[in-house]
Each structure stands twice: as C-alpha cells, then as structure tokens.
Design an enzyme around this catalytic site. Structure first.
Site, PDB file in Angstrom:
ATOM      1  N   LYS A 128       0.887  -1.372  -0.134  1.00  0.00           N
ATOM      2  CA  LYS A 128      -0.124   0.032   0.078  1.00  0.00           C
ATOM      3  C   LYS A 128       0.934   1.056  -0.042  1.00  0.00           C
ATOM      4  O   LYS A 128       0.784   2.111  -0.631  1.00  0.00           O
ATOM      5  CB  LYS A 128      -0.935   0.034   1.124  1.00  0.00           C
ATOM      6  CG  LYS A 128      -1.919   1.085   1.138  1.00  0.00           C
ATOM      7  CD  LYS A 128      -3.061   0.715   2.065  1.00  0.00           C
ATOM      8  CE  LYS A 128      -2.977   0.612   3.670  1.00  0.00           C
ATOM      9  NZ  LYS A 128      -3.041   2.182   4.067  1.00  0.00           N
ATOM     10  N   ARG A 183       2.938   5.946  -3.293  1.00  0.00           N
ATOM     11  CA  ARG A 183       4.130   6.800  -3.565  1.00  0.00           C
ATOM     12  C   ARG A 183       4.329   6.767  -5.147  1.00  0.00           C
ATOM     13  O   ARG A 183       4.657   7.707  -5.822  1.00  0.00           O
ATOM     14  CB  ARG A 183       5.333   6.336  -2.669  1.00  0.00           C
ATOM     15  CG  ARG A 183       5.007   6.942  -1.243  1.00  0.00           C
ATOM     16  CD  ARG A 183       6.149   6.328  -0.593  1.00  0.00           C
ATOM     17  NE  ARG A 183       6.264   6.658   1.044  1.00  0.00           N
ATOM     18  CZ  ARG A 183       5.274   6.283   1.951  1.00  0.00           C
ATOM     19  NH1 ARG A 183       4.175   5.610   1.427  1.00  0.00           N
ATOM     20  NH2 ARG A 183       5.274   6.978   3.210  1.00  0.00           N
ATOM     21  N   SER A 212       6.653   9.226  12.173  1.00  0.00           N
ATOM     22  CA  SER A 212       5.748   9.110  11.330  1.00  0.00           C
ATOM     23  C   SER A 212       6.271   9.128   9.969  1.00  0.00           C
ATOM     24  O   SER A 212       6.715  10.269   9.483  1.00  0.00           O
ATOM     25  CB  SER A 212       4.675  10.241  11.444  1.00  0.00           C
ATOM     26  OG  SER A 212       3.677  10.305  10.474  1.00  0.00           O
ATOM     27  N   GLN A 264       4.453   9.362   7.152  1.00  0.00           N
ATOM     28  CA  GLN A 264       3.653  10.148   6.506  1.00  0.00           C
ATOM     29  C   GLN A 264       4.117  11.703   6.879  1.00  0.00           C
ATOM     30  O   GLN A 264       4.113  12.238   5.622  1.00  0.00           O
ATOM     31  CB  GLN A 264       2.080   9.984   7.170  1.00  0.00           C
ATOM     32  CG  GLN A 264       1.484   8.593   6.701  1.00  0.00           C
ATOM     33  CD  GLN A 264       0.150   8.505   7.088  1.00  0.00           C
ATOM     34  OE1 GLN A 264      -0.359   9.236   8.046  1.00  0.00           O
ATOM     35  NE2 GLN A 264      -0.425   7.242   6.862  1.00  0.00           N
ATOM     36  N   ASP A 308       1.725  -0.945  11.911  1.00  0.00           N
ATOM     37  CA  ASP A 308       0.597  -1.542  11.370  1.00  0.00           C
ATOM     38  C   ASP A 308       0.278  -3.082  11.802  1.00  0.00           C
ATOM     39  O   ASP A 308      -0.883  -3.440  11.399  1.00  0.00           O
ATOM     40  CB  ASP A 308       0.495  -1.376  10.053  1.00  0.00           C
ATOM     41  CG  ASP A 308       0.336   0.214   9.625  1.00  0.00           C
ATOM     42  OD1 ASP A 308      -0.033   1.052  10.389  1.00  0.00           O
ATOM     43  OD2 ASP A 308       0.723   0.529   8.484  1.00  0.00           O
ATOM     44  N   ARG A 366      -6.286   1.982  17.906  1.00  0.00           N
ATOM     45  CA  ARG A 366      -6.224   0.577  17.700  1.00  0.00           C
ATOM     46  C   ARG A 366      -5.827  -0.232  19.275  1.00  0.00           C
ATOM     47  O   ARG A 366      -6.258  -1.493  19.370  1.00  0.00           O
ATOM     48  CB  ARG A 366      -4.970   0.248  16.583  1.00  0.00           C
ATOM     49  CG  ARG A 366      -5.624   0.357  15.458  1.00  0.00           C
ATOM     50  CD  ARG A 366      -4.378   0.327  14.324  1.00  0.00           C
ATOM     51  NE  ARG A 366      -5.049   0.341  12.942  1.00  0.00           N
ATOM     52  CZ  ARG A 366      -4.202   0.614  11.884  1.00  0.00           C
ATOM     53  NH1 ARG A 366      -2.929   0.543  11.831  1.00  0.00           N
ATOM     54  NH2 ARG A 366      -4.879   0.615  10.731  1.00  0.00           N
ATOM     55  N   ARG A 403      -7.391  -2.969   9.698  1.00  0.00           N
ATOM     56  CA  ARG A 403      -6.814  -3.854  10.172  1.00  0.00           C
ATOM     57  C   ARG A 403      -7.188  -4.592  11.292  1.00  0.00           C
ATOM     58  O   ARG A 403      -7.038  -5.474  11.772  1.00  0.00           O
ATOM     59  CB  ARG A 403      -5.339  -3.161  10.468  1.00  0.00           C
ATOM     60  CG  ARG A 403      -4.820  -3.043   9.292  1.00  0.00           C
ATOM     61  CD  ARG A 403      -2.965  -2.667   9.522  1.00  0.00           C
ATOM     62  NE  ARG A 403      -2.726  -1.674   8.420  1.00  0.00           N
ATOM     63  CZ  ARG A 403      -2.410  -2.306   7.082  1.00  0.00           C
ATOM     64  NH1 ARG A 403      -2.534  -3.484   6.796  1.00  0.00           N
ATOM     65  NH2 ARG A 403      -1.860  -1.274   6.246  1.00  0.00           N
TER      66      ARG A 403
HETATM   67  C1  S3P Z   1       2.133   4.836   6.297  1.00  0.00           C
HETATM   68  C2  S3P Z   1       2.802   5.320   7.493  1.00  0.00           C
HETATM   69  C3  S3P Z   1       2.414   4.682   8.856  1.00  0.00           C
HETATM   70  C4  S3P Z   1       1.304   3.825   8.444  1.00  0.00           C
HETATM   71  C5  S3P Z   1       0.572   3.853   7.446  1.00  0.00           C
HETATM   72  C6  S3P Z   1       1.013   3.881   6.088  1.00  0.00           C
HETATM   73  C7  S3P Z   1       2.959   5.473   4.905  1.00  0.00           C
HETATM   74  O1  S3P Z   1       1.606   5.984   9.271  1.00  0.00           O
HETATM   75  O2  S3P Z   1       0.639   3.282   9.848  1.00  0.00           O
HETATM   76  O3  S3P Z   1      -0.391   2.612   7.526  1.00  0.00           O
HETATM   77  O4  S3P Z   1       2.553   4.932   3.823  1.00  0.00           O
HETATM   78  O5  S3P Z   1       3.664   6.369   5.185  1.00  0.00           O
HETATM   79  P1  S3P Z   1       2.436   7.133  10.384  1.00  0.00           P
HETATM   80  O6  S3P Z   1       3.076   7.912   9.391  1.00  0.00           O
HETATM   81  O7  S3P Z   1       1.269   7.791  10.780  1.00  0.00           O
HETATM   82  O8  S3P Z   1       2.964   6.355  11.260  1.00  0.00           O
END
Ligand code: S3P
Length: 448
Positions: free
Chosen positions: A28, A33, A174, A176, A327, A358, A401
């Site tokens: 995913k 990306r 993080s 993200q 995750d 979670r 999940r």
């Molecule tokens: C992800 C980063 C994680 C993860 C999410 C996917 C990503 O989140 O939990 O399912 O693809 O960068 P966080 O950046 O909030 O930790």
C-alpha cells in the site's frame, strides 16, 4: 473508502488447517508513492502490481484531480503521465481521501508548495484524525491551512506561491509526516532537511532517488538527517510494486495459530523498516521461515513460510522496533492471545491515532472474547494461553486492520467471532475473504 459504505457484518469460525499459497496484493505505501511521484514526473511512469484497494484508488483519483493522466491498464498495471514538480493544477472539487491517512497527508505535502488551493475531506474515521502534524511543517514552507477545530478535516490548503526550503525535525515517528515534508520540499528552492529521531519506512526516500532527485540520508546523533535538493526534474520510472508485508501478516499469523497449518506467502517485501513483526514472531517461537531471499528493485524480498506454532511464548517487544511494525500490532495482539504468558507492547502511543484507536479497539474485542488485556496511554499487555473462548461481536471502528485481526482471531477460538462491519477491509486487502477461504478459513457474511 466511500464515506457511506454499507456495513458488512461477518463471522469467522474455527477451521481446519490452513494450507496452500497466499498471493497477497501489492504494498500500500509503495503504491501510493508510485502514483504521487509518477504524477510529479514529466512523462509516463508505468506501474505493475499496484494495490487496487480503495485507499490507493483514492490517491489515483486525487492525482487526476491535480491534472495528471492516470490510466488503469488492467491486471494491476497502471500508467501515469505526470505534470512535473510544481505543475499541479487546482482541483475543481473537494479531494475525498476516504479512509486513507496516507493519501491525504502525502498529497497535502505534495501540493503545499504549488500556487493552488485544494480542499480535502474523508470518511468518519479520517475526519477525526490529527492533521496538524502535516499543516505545522507545511506552514514553514509558506502554505496556509484552514480546517475544523483540532486540526481536523475537512480542510483547505492554500499552497505557497513562493515557497522557502525548511529544516524540520519530525516530532513523532511518522513516515507520513516525513514524506509530506519531503514532497513539499520538492518544489522549494534549495535544500529541505528532514530529521527523524527513529527510522520509519523509507519508501519515499528510496523512490525519490529512483526518480532522479538528489537525496541523501545521514545517520547522526540527532537521528536520520535526510537532505533533499529542491526543484529537480523527476524522471518517469517503471515500477514493480512488491507485495505488502502488512497484508502478508494476516495469513502468516492465521497459520501460526490454526492447528496443522502450513502456508506459503510468496514475494513479500522485507524492507527492514517494515519487517519488525516477522522478527517479533520468530522471537516468540513462531515457525516462520524466509525462503528464496533475494533483492528486487532494490528492496529485499522473500517467500514466507508459516506453520502452526503451538509453543509460542509472550515477549516484551522492544519499543525501538515499533516503527517497523506499527501497523502490525493489532494482528500481533491476536497471536499474543495464543502465546503463553505476557506479550508487552510499549512505546506505541501512535496506535491511538490510526484509522481507529487500535489499542482500545483490540483490547475491547479481545476482552469480550475472554482474553486478559491491560493498557495505558502508550502501552498494552496481552496475556495469552492455550485456548481463547471467542463468542463475542467485535467492532471494526472503520479500521481494516482491526476487522481482519478479529476475523483471524475467530479462526482459532472455541466460539465464532462476529464483526459488526468488514467493509473497511476493501481499503487495503480487497481479496482478503477469497484468499483466506482458499486456504481453508470459514468466514461468512451475515445478513445485515
Ligand atoms: C504509512 C505510514 C504509517 C502507517 C500507514 C502507512 C505510509 O503511518 O501506519 O499505514 O505509507 O507512510 P504514520 O506515518 O502515521 O506512522
């Protein structure tokens, strides 16, 4: 996920041995990306093995709204004609990111340094999640954001017309947020520096380098210091998406707890920033082996083989491993319920702000199924035993999940486990039910 998906109640009952081959979908994180960087390159990027789950389809739709030509060529093959760094057009409508935190956070970053305005929204889960972690750093580039109280969606971002580069230390682990800052840095002049104290998944860094950006990572006392030179011309790529270790986790863990099981899960990406669950399971005594280890597209890949493991023991999961399995804690807690003794999971505050809280979602359902769980703000402990009663109706809280974890739990409990709503599974693992059925699982959809 559509903001108004019809709930799909499900039941998972104890089954015979799980056997066979589990071909799980594409990763995913890498799928999102590929679409976003493809949209920021000039020319055609070809992607194979894209995860066609709702979250990634939301990113594809968003990239179209920002002006890229995104085409589904069938069988997981996609083409993206990008508009170049800084070339995003202003969307005509609200960008609906459904259930997907990765979509909204990465795209907010990517558009924050373009002279356009965009409004983002999502489903009931996404609209509760914190966005200040992205709007704070993009403000440093010059972007302005207006959202609901507490920094929640729906939210409008006015991109910076004259962005400046930033140096930013990500305050929480993080990927993200790190990725949002790097994507914003793409259209800022000079060098943008992102510092992370703990290593999180590094797909953005690897892929930016693959698209031809100048990006370096230095490990220092401050943490990982990532330096990106802005305003590159990204070169279109041919990308093969590896299969998702976070999806592989479900058939792997199911095989470990269902008596007699022996399941092969081929071609799984084992980037060290993602593989923490498999190390943890082995530490617990799981019969989990890597076969045919190799490198594909610069990422380590192996076939996983998981066999029933009746003698697993609870362990203290090292907190420094958390980011590499963030995750996977929900499904780990299911395995922990069948491992002797305590499994301690600490340093996991971030689990409280995922698609659901979670810790709370799993602890509540596990307790209802007869498992002892203790929890605090950033920790939880599951006490396992030989058998688990089951027999409860658990809630998925719009979280894929959580939904899949409870369905795996029901495969090994004394009484079936019910789920209020399995519809979120389609966000990341749309073939979960037929794949698990082929292995021998007994998951049924119940009348609504
Ligand atoms: C992800 C980063 C994680 C993860 C999410 C996917 C990503 O989140 O939990 O399912 O693809 O960068 P966080 O950046 O909030 O930790």
């Amino acid at each position: 996920m559509s903001s108004h998906a019809t709930p799909i109640p499900m039941t998972s009952a104890a089954c015979g041995p799980l056997t066979g081959v589990a071909d799980v979908p594409g990763d995913k994180s890498i799928s999102h990306r590929s679409l976003i960087l493809g949209a920021m390159a000039v020319g055609e990027t070809r992607i194979s093995g894209l995860l066609e789950g709702e979250d990634v389809l939301d990113t594809a739709a968003a990239m179209r709204a920002f002006g890229a030509e995104v085409t589904d060529l069938g069988h997981g093959n996609w083409s993206v004609h990008g508009v170049g760094v800084g070339g995003f057009a202003e969307p005509d409508w609200v960008i609906d990111c459904g259930n997907s935190g990765t979509s909204v956070r990465l795209i907010m970053g990517a558009m924050a340094t373009c002279p356009i305005t965009a409004t983002f929204s999502g489903d009931a889960s996404l609209n509760k999640r914190p966005m200040a972690r992205v709007t704070d750093p993009i403000a440093l580039f010059g972007a302005v954001s207006v959202g609901r109280s507490g920094g929640r969606l729906p939210m409008t971002i006015v991109g910076a017309a004259n962005p400046v580069p930033v140096r930013y230390t990500v305050p929480m682990p993080s990927a993200q947020v790190k990725s949002a800052v790097l994507l914003a840095g793409l259209n800022a002049p000079g060098q943008t520096v992102v510092i992370e104290k703990e290593a999180t998944r590094d797909h953005t860094e690897r892929m930016l380098a693959g698209f031809g950006a100048e990006i370096t990572t230095e490990v220092t006392e401050e943490g990982r210091v990532i330096t990106l030179t802005g305003q590159p011309e990204l070169q279109p790529q041919t990308i093969t998406v590896p299969r998702d270790p976070s999806s592989a986790a479900f058939p792997v863990c199911a095989a470990l707890i269902v008596p007699g099981s022996d399941v092969l899960i081929p071609n799984i990406g084992l980037n060290p920033t993602r593989a923490g669950l498999f190390i943890t399971l082995r530490d617990m005594g799981a019969d989990l082996t890597y076969e045919n280890e190799r490198l594909e597209g610069g990422e380590p890949v192996a076939d996983l083989r998981a066999r029933y493991s009746p003698d697993m023991k609870g362990i203290a999961v090292p907190p420094e491993r958390a980011a590499s399995m963030i995750d996977e804690y929900p499904i780990l807690s299911v395995v922990a319920a069948f491992a002797q003794g305590d499994t301690e999971m600490r340093g996991v505050k971030e689990l409280r702000v995922k698609e659901s809280d979670r810790i709370d979602a799993m602890a509540t359902g596990l307790r209802a199924c007869g498992v002892t769980v203790e929890d605090g703000p950033d920790w939880w402990v599951v006490t396992g035993g030989k058998t688990v009663e089951g027999g409860a109706r658990c809630a998925s809280h719009l979280d894929h999940r959580i939904a899949m974890s409870f369905m795996v739990l029901g495969m090994a409990t004394e009484q079936p486990v019910q789920l209020d709503d399995g519809s979120p599974i389609a966000t990341s693992f749309p073939i979960f039910e037929p794949l698990m059925a082929r292995l021998g699982a007994q998951i049924t959809r119940d009348p609504g």
